[in-house]
Design an enzyme around this catalytic site. Structure first.
Site, mmCIF file in Angstrom:
data_model
loop_
_atom_site.group_PDB
_atom_site.id
_atom_site.type_symbol
_atom_site.label_atom_id
_atom_site.label_comp_id
_atom_site.label_asym_id
_atom_site.label_seq_id
_atom_site.Cartn_x
_atom_site.Cartn_y
_atom_site.Cartn_z
ATOM 1 C CD1 TRP A 31 0.726 -0.457 2.977
ATOM 2 C CD2 TRP A 31 -1.362 -0.206 3.725
ATOM 3 N NE1 TRP A 31 0.761 -0.617 4.329
ATOM 4 C CE2 TRP A 31 -0.495 -0.461 4.820
ATOM 5 C CE3 TRP A 31 -2.710 0.002 3.965
ATOM 6 C CZ2 TRP A 31 -0.972 -0.523 6.136
ATOM 7 C CZ3 TRP A 31 -3.177 -0.054 5.274
ATOM 8 C CH2 TRP A 31 -2.304 -0.320 6.341
ATOM 9 C CG ASN A 32 1.630 2.999 -2.931
ATOM 10 O OD1 ASN A 32 2.760 2.578 -2.716
ATOM 11 N ND2 ASN A 32 0.881 2.548 -3.934
ATOM 12 C CG ASP A 58 -13.494 22.011 -11.387
ATOM 13 O OD1 ASP A 58 -12.623 21.252 -10.944
ATOM 14 O OD2 ASP A 58 -13.245 22.993 -12.112
ATOM 15 C CG HIS A 118 -9.408 21.341 -8.358
ATOM 16 N ND1 HIS A 118 -10.583 21.571 -9.031
ATOM 17 C CD2 HIS A 118 -9.672 21.548 -7.043
ATOM 18 C CE1 HIS A 118 -11.521 21.920 -8.166
ATOM 19 N NE2 HIS A 118 -10.989 21.919 -6.954
ATOM 20 C CG HIS A 147 -9.815 17.745 -11.451
ATOM 21 N ND1 HIS A 147 -8.829 18.019 -12.363
ATOM 22 C CD2 HIS A 147 -10.407 18.924 -11.180
ATOM 23 C CE1 HIS A 147 -8.816 19.320 -12.619
ATOM 24 N NE2 HIS A 147 -9.766 19.894 -11.939
ATOM 25 C CG HIS A 205 -13.096 24.963 -8.105
ATOM 26 N ND1 HIS A 205 -11.943 25.100 -7.366
ATOM 27 C CD2 HIS A 205 -12.713 25.058 -9.416
ATOM 28 C CE1 HIS A 205 -10.911 25.269 -8.188
ATOM 29 N NE2 HIS A 205 -11.355 25.262 -9.417
ATOM 30 C CG HIS A 222 -13.471 27.747 -13.338
ATOM 31 N ND1 HIS A 222 -12.756 27.600 -14.495
ATOM 32 C CD2 HIS A 222 -13.052 26.751 -12.517
ATOM 33 C CE1 HIS A 222 -11.931 26.566 -14.370
ATOM 34 N NE2 HIS A 222 -12.096 26.034 -13.190
#
Ligand code: MN
Length: 272
Positions: free
Chosen positions: A76-77, A90, A84, A88, A94, A223
């Site tokens: 695992w990490n 929004d 973002h 991804h 945002h 946006h």
């Protein structure tokens, strides 16, 4: 094959009904799944803002254990990134225009809104000819005259084939005067929100807005207008060239980050 599927489904919970038909269609290949997502990788570029602003962090990963002394049987990490980073989503919150939208953060959005069909408008030729190609309401009306009207409650995806530049400097396309990449103007966004009731606007570039959109009126209209009206954005998608203009069903479920402004996610399309 049909008989086999029928028999298989009898022991399950999804026999018959709409979901049973969906399951059978997935098993038979009548509906295929197209992945619109780039891998989260430290090398994948993130949006670059003017230097006076805070910056978006790339994906980072540190291995905790990989079948070794720190964890002999498990891998695992630990990971970190901006909300973002990579392919991804929004959320309305945002943007400042969307900060008072009810349920405007990823954890509060009604999850039924994460499933919606997409209209895919192909402007790849225009983007290839002009990195600063700006999509206007007139472009969308012309597209509709040739292809059909955008129905309500659909994602609208802006195909530019920009994702094919990933791995090269021409993806961000950063020059001394900023980035150069295609995007919409305010007329396109007002049209999609108010005339077509779009769920959101999805793109292949690192932002829903054009590279030079900080100089637009209003600045960053995708946006400002999408999020100001409670709509969503999807960025850094790929494989839009594998989708039909109409009819792909999109599954885009952001992580349920408490009060999150967006999140990396796996975007998939179901295509007949
Ligand atoms: Mn974003």
């Amino acid at each position: 094959m049909e008989q086999e599927l029928h028999n298989t489904s009898q022991g399950g919970t999804s026999q018959g009904g709409l979901l049973g038909q969906l399951h059978a269609s997935l098993l038979s290949g009548a509906i295929k799944v197209v992945d619109l997502t780039f891998p989260l990788s430290p090398d994948f570029p993130v949006i670059v803002l003017p230097p006076e602003f805070g910056q978006c962090a790339p994906f980072r990963r540190e291995t905790v254990s990989r079948y070794d002394a720190d964890g002999p049987a498990w891998y695992w990490n630990n990971i970190s990134m901006n909300e973002h980073t990579g392919t991804h989503f929004d959320a309305p919150a945002h943007w400042i225009t969307g900060r008072d939208i009810p349920c405007g953060t990823v954890d509060a959005i009604d999850p039924a809104r994460f499933l919606a069909p997409a209209v895919v408008m192909d402007f790849s030729a225009e983007a290839a000819a002009n990195a600063d190609f700006i999509l206007t309401a007139d472009h969308i009306r012309d597209w509709e005259a040739k292809n059909g009207q955008i129905p309500p409650k659909h994602w609208v995806f802006f195909r530019t084939d920009w994702s094919k530049r990933a791995g090269t400097p021409s993806y961000l396309n950063l020059h001394e005067d900023g980035t150069h990449s295609p995007g919409p103007d305010a007329s396109a966004m007002e049209f999609l929100v108010h005339e077509r009731d779009a769920v959101g606007f999805g793109v292949e570039t690192v932002g829903t807005d054009a590279g030079q959109a900080s100089h637009f009126d209003p600045p960053l209209p995708a946006h400002a207008i999408m999020h100001g009206n409670g709509r969503f954005g999807l960025q850094c998608m790929c494989n839009l060239d594998q989708l039909p203009a109409f009819g792909a069903m999109i599954v885009a479920t952001p992580l349920k980050i408490e009060a999150g402004s967006g999140s990396p996610l796996r975007v998939i399309a179901l295509v007949e």
